[in-house]
Design an enzyme around this catalytic site. Sequence first.
Site, PDB file in Angstrom:
ATOM      1  N   ASP A 113      -7.832   3.960  -2.945  1.00 23.30           N
ATOM      2  CA  ASP A 113      -7.052   4.885  -3.362  1.00 23.30           C
ATOM      3  C   ASP A 113      -6.039   5.034  -4.358  1.00 23.30           C
ATOM      4  OD1 ASP A 113      -5.111   5.320  -0.355  1.00 23.30           O
ATOM      5  OD2 ASP A 113      -3.702   4.376  -2.054  1.00 23.30           O
ATOM      6  N   ARG A 114      -4.917   4.433  -4.171  1.00 20.25           N
ATOM      7  CA  ARG A 114      -4.192   5.107  -5.434  1.00 20.25           C
ATOM      8  C   ARG A 114      -4.232   4.549  -6.680  1.00 20.25           C
ATOM      9  NH1 ARG A 114      -1.801   9.541  -3.714  1.00 20.25           N
ATOM     10  NH2 ARG A 114      -0.580   9.670  -6.168  1.00 20.25           N
ATOM     11  N   ARG A 117      -7.448   6.471  -8.094  1.00 12.11           N
ATOM     12  CA  ARG A 117      -6.541   7.986  -8.916  1.00 12.11           C
ATOM     13  C   ARG A 117      -6.205   7.318 -10.333  1.00 12.11           C
ATOM     14  NH1 ARG A 117      -6.973  11.095  -5.673  1.00 12.11           N
ATOM     15  NH2 ARG A 117      -6.800  11.085  -2.675  1.00 12.11           N
ATOM     16  N   TRP A 159       1.361  12.121   1.630  1.00  7.96           N
ATOM     17  CA  TRP A 159       1.293  12.841   0.320  1.00  7.96           C
ATOM     18  C   TRP A 159       2.444  13.788  -0.151  1.00  7.96           C
ATOM     19  CZ3 TRP A 159      -3.660  14.528  -2.168  1.00  7.96           C
ATOM     20  CH2 TRP A 159      -4.646  13.936  -2.075  1.00  7.96           C
ATOM     21  N   TYR A 220       3.757   8.795  -5.975  1.00  9.71           N
ATOM     22  CA  TYR A 220       3.301  10.040  -5.613  1.00  9.71           C
ATOM     23  C   TYR A 220       3.510  11.512  -5.976  1.00  9.71           C
ATOM     24  CZ  TYR A 220       0.462   8.368  -2.200  1.00  9.71           C
ATOM     25  OH  TYR A 220      -0.155   7.506  -1.208  1.00  9.71           O
ATOM     26  N   HIS A 281     -10.602   4.400   6.099  1.00 11.72           N
ATOM     27  CA  HIS A 281      -9.665   4.585   4.897  1.00 11.72           C
ATOM     28  C   HIS A 281     -10.297   3.153   4.060  1.00 11.72           C
ATOM     29  CE1 HIS A 281      -8.067   6.003   1.758  1.00 11.72           C
ATOM     30  NE2 HIS A 281      -6.521   5.095   1.753  1.00 11.72           N
TER      31      HIS A 281
END
Length: 301
Positions: A113-114, A117, A159, A220, A281
Amino acid sequence: MPEAASPATPSAGFFPDFERRVTPTASGVEINTLVGGSGPPLLLLHGHPQTHVAWWKVAPRLAERFTVVVTDLRGYGDSSKPGTGYSKREMGADQVEVMHRLGFDRFQAMGHDRGARVLHRMMLDAPQAIERGVMLDIAPTDLMYAATDEQFATKYFWWFFHIQKAPLPEQMIQASTEVYLRAHLDVQSKTPGAVTPEAFAEYLRCYREPGCIHAVCEDYRASVGIDREHTQADTKAGRNVTQPLLVIWGDKGTVGEMFDVVALWKQEADDVRGRGLPCGHLIPEEQPNALLEAVEGFLQP
């Protein structure tokens, strides 16, 4: 070098054989760090709305073959929560510095997930440090936003909610933090009971901090601000991820259902392979055994 081992936090029971340290960085941010096992170094990066506890089902088993480093991203868990500074470049630099302070100039990494990123940015900014990467249940941020339609905006509404101007989303989340957190995890998981009551309690303890909620929103917001600028600069320069990349997604989750994950990654990485797993997820908590099997031949012992 890292500070001496710190007193146990409420999450200590999830990693009984790991040593906890608070690792200072040059930016002044302190990163909550757990280290266990022996062998080549492997960094694990969690996602939102979780903490390093997301790895509790897989980290001890990986520690049988690797020196596993599990951290909280800046703004999350028991790491520092500055008011600003949530570009993936800054968040990734924290993690590279943690590994260097532990004596690891080169290492493998897995992000969810984050955290994935952040790992994406690390692989671009520090190719000399990151040997290979595993990214769980994401496609490139810019390409996901570009493909947004009503279905995606509905399923991934945070998001678009988190990026609203402060302090509106922060205040709304603070008004009903437990309900928001539980609903978020329930939507993401397709495996009842995957997030145990003990893990949820730990996520809630950390998420209730106003500094954490603001950090989440700033994380975000950065995705549609400074991170986008960095990505555009990479595109203009023709810069892709060059290290071997394994992408894994949940077949029952939004990413797996809506995107051709490997095809999207091939637009921004040169050496990509991937596969889906029968879950949503929250892969490390929903399918820990399948995840370990999936990375078995990719991570280098």
